[in-house]
Motif scaffolding. Structure first.
Motif, PDB file in Angstrom:
ATOM      1  N   ASN A 117       0.821  -1.211   0.000  1.00 16.81           N
ATOM      2  CA  ASN A 117       0.000   0.000   0.000  1.00 16.81           C
ATOM      3  C   ASN A 117       0.861   1.270   0.000  1.00 16.81           C
ATOM      4  O   ASN A 117       0.485   2.291  -0.587  1.00 16.81           O
ATOM      5  CB  ASN A 117      -0.935   0.003   1.211  1.00 16.81           C
ATOM      6  CG  ASN A 117      -2.031  -1.038   1.092  1.00 16.81           C
ATOM      7  OD1 ASN A 117      -2.439  -1.389  -0.014  1.00 16.81           O
ATOM      8  ND2 ASN A 117      -2.498  -1.548   2.210  1.00 16.81           N
ATOM      9  N   MET A 118       2.008   1.192   0.673  1.00 14.45           N
ATOM     10  CA  MET A 118       2.921   2.335   0.670  1.00 14.45           C
ATOM     11  C   MET A 118       3.499   2.561  -0.722  1.00 14.45           C
ATOM     12  O   MET A 118       3.677   3.704  -1.157  1.00 14.45           O
ATOM     13  CB  MET A 118       4.052   2.105   1.674  1.00 14.45           C
ATOM     14  CG  MET A 118       3.651   2.239   3.119  1.00 14.45           C
ATOM     15  SD  MET A 118       5.082   2.142   4.208  1.00 14.45           S
ATOM     16  CE  MET A 118       4.281   2.422   5.808  1.00 14.45           C
ATOM     17  N   VAL A 119       3.795   1.474  -1.417  1.00 14.71           N
ATOM     18  CA  VAL A 119       4.317   1.590  -2.777  1.00 14.71           C
ATOM     19  C   VAL A 119       3.253   2.201  -3.693  1.00 14.71           C
ATOM     20  O   VAL A 119       3.558   3.031  -4.555  1.00 14.71           O
ATOM     21  CB  VAL A 119       4.767   0.210  -3.302  1.00 14.71           C
ATOM     22  CG1 VAL A 119       5.271   0.319  -4.740  1.00 14.71           C
ATOM     23  CG2 VAL A 119       5.859  -0.363  -2.410  1.00 14.71           C
ATOM     24  N   LYS A 120       1.985   1.801  -3.495  1.00 17.81           N
ATOM     25  CA  LYS A 120       0.899   2.388  -4.277  1.00 17.81           C
ATOM     26  C   LYS A 120       0.760   3.882  -3.990  1.00 17.81           C
ATOM     27  O   LYS A 120       0.552   4.686  -4.911  1.00 17.81           O
ATOM     28  CB  LYS A 120      -0.414   1.666  -3.966  1.00 17.81           C
ATOM     29  CG  LYS A 120      -0.468   0.225  -4.460  1.00 17.81           C
ATOM     30  CD  LYS A 120      -1.798  -0.419  -4.100  1.00 17.81           C
ATOM     31  CE  LYS A 120      -1.866  -1.855  -4.610  1.00 17.81           C
ATOM     32  NZ  LYS A 120      -3.145  -2.509  -4.243  1.00 17.81           N
ATOM     33  N   ALA A 121       0.877   4.237  -2.706  1.00 15.24           N
ATOM     34  CA  ALA A 121       0.808   5.658  -2.337  1.00 15.24           C
ATOM     35  C   ALA A 121       1.973   6.431  -2.948  1.00 15.24           C
ATOM     36  O   ALA A 121       1.824   7.585  -3.379  1.00 15.24           O
ATOM     37  CB  ALA A 121       0.818   5.802  -0.820  1.00 15.24           C
ATOM     38  N   GLU A 122       3.116   5.788  -3.006  1.00 15.62           N
ATOM     39  CA  GLU A 122       4.295   6.395  -3.630  1.00 15.62           C
ATOM     40  C   GLU A 122       4.056   6.629  -5.121  1.00 15.62           C
ATOM     41  O   GLU A 122       4.452   7.669  -5.674  1.00 15.62           O
ATOM     42  CB  GLU A 122       5.486   5.454  -3.423  1.00 15.62           C
ATOM     43  CG  GLU A 122       6.825   6.013  -3.777  1.00 15.62           C
ATOM     44  CD  GLU A 122       7.948   5.061  -3.401  1.00 15.62           C
ATOM     45  OE1 GLU A 122       9.097   5.371  -3.729  1.00 15.62           O
ATOM     46  OE2 GLU A 122       7.667   4.003  -2.786  1.00 15.62           O
ATOM     47  N   TYR A 123       3.405   5.682  -5.754  1.00 16.29           N
ATOM     48  CA  TYR A 123       3.123   5.783  -7.181  1.00 16.29           C
ATOM     49  C   TYR A 123       2.153   6.927  -7.486  1.00 16.29           C
ATOM     50  O   TYR A 123       2.263   7.590  -8.516  1.00 16.29           O
ATOM     51  CB  TYR A 123       2.546   4.458  -7.680  1.00 16.29           C
ATOM     52  CG  TYR A 123       2.119   4.471  -9.125  1.00 16.29           C
ATOM     53  CD1 TYR A 123       3.054   4.408 -10.150  1.00 16.29           C
ATOM     54  CD2 TYR A 123       0.772   4.566  -9.470  1.00 16.29           C
ATOM     55  CE1 TYR A 123       2.668   4.425 -11.482  1.00 16.29           C
ATOM     56  CE2 TYR A 123       0.370   4.582 -10.792  1.00 16.29           C
ATOM     57  CZ  TYR A 123       1.320   4.512 -11.788  1.00 16.29           C
ATOM     58  OH  TYR A 123       0.930   4.546 -13.104  1.00 16.29           O
ATOM     59  N   HIS A 124       1.214   7.178  -6.573  1.00 16.94           N
ATOM     60  CA  HIS A 124       0.211   8.227  -6.789  1.00 16.94           C
ATOM     61  C   HIS A 124       0.675   9.597  -6.280  1.00 16.94           C
ATOM     62  O   HIS A 124      -0.069  10.574  -6.417  1.00 16.94           O
ATOM     63  CB  HIS A 124      -1.106   7.836  -6.109  1.00 16.94           C
ATOM     64  CG  HIS A 124      -1.779   6.654  -6.736  1.00 16.94           C
ATOM     65  ND1 HIS A 124      -2.340   6.697  -7.999  1.00 16.94           N
ATOM     66  CD2 HIS A 124      -1.960   5.383  -6.289  1.00 16.94           C
ATOM     67  CE1 HIS A 124      -2.855   5.520  -8.297  1.00 16.94           C
ATOM     68  NE2 HIS A 124      -2.637   4.701  -7.285  1.00 16.94           N
ATOM     69  N   HIS A 125       1.862   9.668  -5.691  1.00 17.00           N
ATOM     70  CA  HIS A 125       2.386  10.933  -5.184  1.00 17.00           C
ATOM     71  C   HIS A 125       3.094  11.687  -6.310  1.00 17.00           C
ATOM     72  O   HIS A 125       3.816  11.096  -7.115  1.00 17.00           O
ATOM     73  CB  HIS A 125       3.363  10.668  -4.037  1.00 17.00           C
ATOM     74  CG  HIS A 125       3.719  11.875  -3.244  1.00 17.00           C
ATOM     75  ND1 HIS A 125       4.794  12.683  -3.550  1.00 17.00           N
ATOM     76  CD2 HIS A 125       3.134  12.433  -2.150  1.00 17.00           C
ATOM     77  CE1 HIS A 125       4.869  13.680  -2.683  1.00 17.00           C
ATOM     78  NE2 HIS A 125       3.880  13.554  -1.826  1.00 17.00           N
ATOM     79  N   HIS A 126       2.879  12.997  -6.387  1.00 20.44           N
ATOM     80  CA  HIS A 126       3.411  13.772  -7.515  1.00 20.44           C
ATOM     81  C   HIS A 126       4.930  13.859  -7.516  1.00 20.44           C
ATOM     82  O   HIS A 126       5.537  14.125  -8.557  1.00 20.44           O
ATOM     83  CB  HIS A 126       2.801  15.183  -7.515  1.00 20.44           C
ATOM     84  CG  HIS A 126       3.259  16.042  -6.375  1.00 20.44           C
ATOM     85  ND1 HIS A 126       2.781  15.885  -5.089  1.00 20.44           N
ATOM     86  CD2 HIS A 126       4.152  17.067  -6.325  1.00 20.44           C
ATOM     87  CE1 HIS A 126       3.353  16.776  -4.306  1.00 20.44           C
ATOM     88  NE2 HIS A 126       4.189  17.511  -5.023  1.00 20.44           N
ATOM     89  N   ILE A 127       5.578  13.628  -6.360  1.00 14.25           N
ATOM     90  CA  ILE A 127       7.040  13.588  -6.306  1.00 14.25           C
ATOM     91  C   ILE A 127       7.542  12.151  -6.285  1.00 14.25           C
ATOM     92  O   ILE A 127       8.478  11.786  -7.004  1.00 14.25           O
ATOM     93  CB  ILE A 127       7.560  14.355  -5.072  1.00 14.25           C
ATOM     94  CG1 ILE A 127       7.209  15.839  -5.173  1.00 14.25           C
ATOM     95  CG2 ILE A 127       9.066  14.172  -4.918  1.00 14.25           C
ATOM     96  CD1 ILE A 127       7.617  16.651  -3.964  1.00 14.25           C
ATOM     97  N   GLY A 128       6.909  11.320  -5.477  1.00 13.24           N
ATOM     98  CA  GLY A 128       7.346   9.939  -5.318  1.00 13.24           C
ATOM     99  C   GLY A 128       7.334   9.139  -6.607  1.00 13.24           C
ATOM    100  O   GLY A 128       8.210   8.296  -6.839  1.00 13.24           O
ATOM    101  N   VAL A 129       6.371   9.408  -7.486  1.00 16.49           N
ATOM    102  CA  VAL A 129       6.273   8.642  -8.726  1.00 16.49           C
ATOM    103  C   VAL A 129       7.491   8.864  -9.619  1.00 16.49           C
ATOM    104  O   VAL A 129       7.922   7.944 -10.339  1.00 16.49           O
ATOM    105  CB  VAL A 129       4.977   9.005  -9.482  1.00 16.49           C
ATOM    106  CG1 VAL A 129       5.008  10.446  -9.964  1.00 16.49           C
ATOM    107  CG2 VAL A 129       4.740   8.054 -10.639  1.00 16.49           C
ATOM    108  N   ASN A 130       8.089  10.040  -9.565  1.00 14.25           N
ATOM    109  CA  ASN A 130       9.255  10.317 -10.400  1.00 14.25           C
ATOM    110  C   ASN A 130      10.476   9.517  -9.947  1.00 14.25           C
ATOM    111  O   ASN A 130      11.335   9.170 -10.771  1.00 14.25           O
ATOM    112  CB  ASN A 130       9.579  11.807 -10.380  1.00 14.25           C
ATOM    113  CG  ASN A 130       8.466  12.645 -10.981  1.00 14.25           C
ATOM    114  OD1 ASN A 130       7.954  12.349 -12.048  1.00 14.25           O
ATOM    115  ND2 ASN A 130       8.062  13.701 -10.280  1.00 14.25           N
TER     116      ASN A 130
END
Length: 378
Positions: A117-130
């Motif tokens: 779930n944290m990885v999914k949240a990272e993917y949907h984050h405007h900075i984390g996805v990059n």
């Protein structure tokens, strides 16, 4: 009347005492084991993809040392200085880079397993996805900087390149598609300096493709990267009011402005075969942006108060700039260009060594205090 004395004898059963002590010791051991498990789980939960900027720095530094250790003909003074360095120095840096890459990769795989779930949240984050591009960029740099005896067979290099470039292309399709099709993910709304990591991924992939002789693939990746670099660069310069600004502690990522044109110059050099006018234009742009950022230390005042993983964003852009300056000096064959390459290379190495020492001394805070935190809620 004399009363007889009553004697009381107190008997302490040692077996009872031992039985009482034994559970206490077992409880302490269990508590220590539980604390150790929680500590390990906490580290796994906090190791997000942004930590791979450390790996990019090691990969870029290994590539720099590889270039410095190779025989060149653009300057006798520059050449004699670095060819005397023992070849084991470069090999040790590459081995250290490999160990760190593997360690962080294992930790992130465990994060994907236990904290999806944290990885999914990272993917949907405007900075984390990059930063999801960072692991693949790291491995591509490690591939390019590998010693020659590791890839004696041409096909072994290709077999490794394909699994690394496919995730980059998949992320390109997803992220670039969102920029002009998804209303909440328009580039004008989510653009930030880390958006350039996607461009760097394409440029590094292009540079690696040309190395193994795949010119058409290299041109394709270069075109994809540079097209979106122009869009991102213009968007970041315009600074729309709807942009999601980055935290002040993440401001070292502004040095990605230096990394992207430097890597573009290196990629186009590998395509064209020489450091032509386009390469020089990109190099001069990166040099100007580096000067502009270096002349504004107040901008990074808050981000350098406490050591964090964000500091590693200073390292690899300087390594890319140093590599581009060496290519420029090789083409120009000028004392000024050679001196510039020497100075930039020295700065890159010093910054890298400084960050390595700081990370070693403060490894606990580095792993336990990430700047980007993502919720575990689904």
């Amino acid at each position: 009347m004399v009363h007889p004395e009553i004697g009381l004898e107190v008997v302490i059963d040692s077996s009872i005492t031992k039985n009482n002590e034994q559970p206490t010791k077992q409880t302490i051991i269990k508590k220590q084991e539980n604390q150790s498990m929680r500590s390990q789980q906490a580290i796994i939960a906090k190791i997000n993809a942004s930590y791979f900027r450390i790996c990019i720095s090691f990969g870029a530094q290994a590539l720099l040392w590889k270039t410095l250790s190779e025989k060149t003909d653009f300057s006798q003074s520059f050449d004699s200085l670095f060819t005397k360095l023992p070849s084991t120095t470069y090999f040790l840096i590459w081995c250290l880079a490999l160990c760190i890459f593997v360690s962080l990769s294992i930790l992130y795989i465990l994060r994907c397993i236990f904290h999806l779930n944290m990885v999914k949240a990272e993917y949907h984050h405007h900075i984390g996805v990059n930063y999801l591009f960072a692991p693949w960029v790291s491995w591509l740099l490690l591939l390019q900087s590998a010693p020659k005896f590791i890839f004696r067979n041409k096909y072994s290099y290709e077999y490794i390149w394909w699994p690394l470039i496919i995730p980059v292309i998949a992320l390109d399709v997803k992220i670039y598609g969102q920029w002009f099709t998804t209303e909440k993910r328009f580039l004008s709304m989510v653009a930030n300096p880390t958006s350039q990591l996607s461009v760097i991924g394409n440029l590094v992939g292009s540079h690696a493709a040309i190395k193994m002789g795949w010119r058409e693939s290299g041109i394709c990746l270069f075109t994809l990267g540079m097209t979106h670099y122009l869009v991102v660069f213009i968007t970041l310069y315009q600074r729309f009011t709807g942009n999601n600004h980055i935290p002040s502690r993440l401001r070292p990522v502004f040095f990605l402005f230096v990394a992207t044109p430097s890597m573009a110059a290196l990629a186009w050099k590998s395509i064209s075969g020489n450091f032509d006018i386009l390469c020089k234009m990109l190099f001069f742009l990166s040099l100007f942006l580096f000067t502009s950022l270096a002349s504004r230390p107040v901008m990074f005042k808050k981000s350098v108060k406490n050591f964090s993983v964000a500091w590693w964003a200073f390292s690899f852009p300087l390594s890319f700039l140093a590599l581009a300056s060496m290519a420029y000096a090789h083409q120009a064959k000028d004392v000024t260009a050679t001196s510039l390459a020497l100075v930039l290379s020295a700065i890159s190495v010093l910054v890298f060594v400084f960050l390595l020492v700081c990370s070693t001394l403060k490894i606990d805070s580095l792993l336990r205090k990430p700047i980007l935190n993502f919720s575990n809620e689904s």
